[in-house]
Design a protein around this motif. Sequence first.
Motif, PDB file in Angstrom:
ATOM      1  N   GLU A  94      29.753 125.998  54.828  1.00  0.00           N
ATOM      2  CA  GLU A  94      29.547 127.276  55.502  1.00  0.00           C
ATOM      3  C   GLU A  94      30.764 127.665  56.330  1.00  0.00           C
ATOM      4  N   ILE A  95      31.351 126.721  57.050  1.00  0.00           N
ATOM      5  CA  ILE A  95      32.495 127.054  57.884  1.00  0.00           C
ATOM      6  C   ILE A  95      33.717 127.361  57.026  1.00  0.00           C
ATOM      7  N   LEU A  96      33.881 126.653  55.899  1.00  0.00           N
ATOM      8  CA  LEU A  96      35.008 126.937  55.012  1.00  0.00           C
ATOM      9  C   LEU A  96      34.885 128.329  54.392  1.00  0.00           C
ATOM     10  N   GLU A  97      33.698 128.671  53.947  1.00  0.00           N
ATOM     11  CA  GLU A  97      33.481 130.001  53.364  1.00  0.00           C
ATOM     12  C   GLU A  97      33.722 131.095  54.396  1.00  0.00           C
ATOM     13  N   ALA A  98      33.212 130.901  55.602  1.00  0.00           N
ATOM     14  CA  ALA A  98      33.376 131.914  56.641  1.00  0.00           C
ATOM     15  C   ALA A  98      34.839 132.051  57.040  1.00  0.00           C
ATOM     16  N   ALA A  99      35.558 130.935  57.121  1.00  0.00           N
ATOM     17  CA  ALA A  99      36.980 130.984  57.470  1.00  0.00           C
ATOM     18  C   ALA A  99      37.765 131.733  56.395  1.00  0.00           C
ATOM     19  N   ALA A 100      37.419 131.503  55.136  1.00  0.00           N
ATOM     20  CA  ALA A 100      38.097 132.197  54.036  1.00  0.00           C
ATOM     21  C   ALA A 100      37.797 133.688  54.035  1.00  0.00           C
ATOM     22  N   GLY A 101      36.667 134.064  54.593  1.00  0.00           N
ATOM     23  CA  GLY A 101      36.348 135.472  54.717  1.00  0.00           C
ATOM     24  C   GLY A 101      37.062 136.146  55.870  1.00  0.00           C
ATOM     25  N   ARG A 102      37.667 135.349  56.730  1.00  0.00           N
ATOM     26  CA  ARG A 102      38.329 135.868  57.925  1.00  0.00           C
ATOM     27  C   ARG A 102      39.851 135.920  57.775  1.00  0.00           C
ATOM     28  N   ALA A 103      40.423 134.926  57.072  1.00  0.00           N
ATOM     29  CA  ALA A 103      41.876 134.811  56.981  1.00  0.00           C
ATOM     30  C   ALA A 103      42.270 134.250  55.621  1.00  0.00           C
ATOM     31  N   ARG A 104      43.565 134.304  55.323  1.00  0.00           N
ATOM     32  CA  ARG A 104      44.064 133.845  54.034  1.00  0.00           C
ATOM     33  C   ARG A 104      44.371 132.355  54.104  1.00  0.00           C
TER      34      ARG A 104
END
Length: 213
Positions: free
Chosen positions: A161-171
Amino acid sequence: RDSIRRRVVQVLESEAIPLVIGGDDSVPIPVLQAYREHGPLTILQLDAHIDWRDEVAGETMGLSSNMRRASEMGWIENIIQVGARGIGSARPQDRQDALDWGVQFFPMREVVRKGIAPVIAAIPENGNLYIALDIDVMDPAVVPAVIGPAPGGFSYWQLLEILEAAAGRARIAGFNLVELMPSADVGGRGALVAARIVAMVMGLAARQRHHLV
């Protein structure tokens, strides 16, 4: 270390994304050195320890010092450290040095209480994000194969969940997974989880390149 740095430079110059697997938590130091001409970077460190020791028994480039060494690199703009709950990788002054530098800490207990939204909000939008994953951020029941196990870590789904959310925020500009210890594994369980995490990050990076995240 020089070999690691040179290889990562080659990957970056080919306009690919470095995915570095293996070794102890000193490995991110030469990896991050390779980004001198490819910054600025935000580091999202997922780790049971904060790794801000200046030296341990005279060793300044070791596994307890990687975030302090990263803070000395001019192309590192932000460091966000998530999941800390272990001991031994910092002294009180080390932690204060990190806070003075500008590190944003999200200890594991705080993540459990408040969720991942504050963590994701701390990541600058649309910037370059380097994800430094020490596999001991996972709970030992999920990944027993680590050097310094600490109870109360991430579950598999929490980490995804944190990896997916981080990828949705930055490159995603780079990723490392370190400190998997095969000799301490139980039935290959840790290796399986680590492999699935790497595959997940590869998928997220590929989707970003195709504008699907």
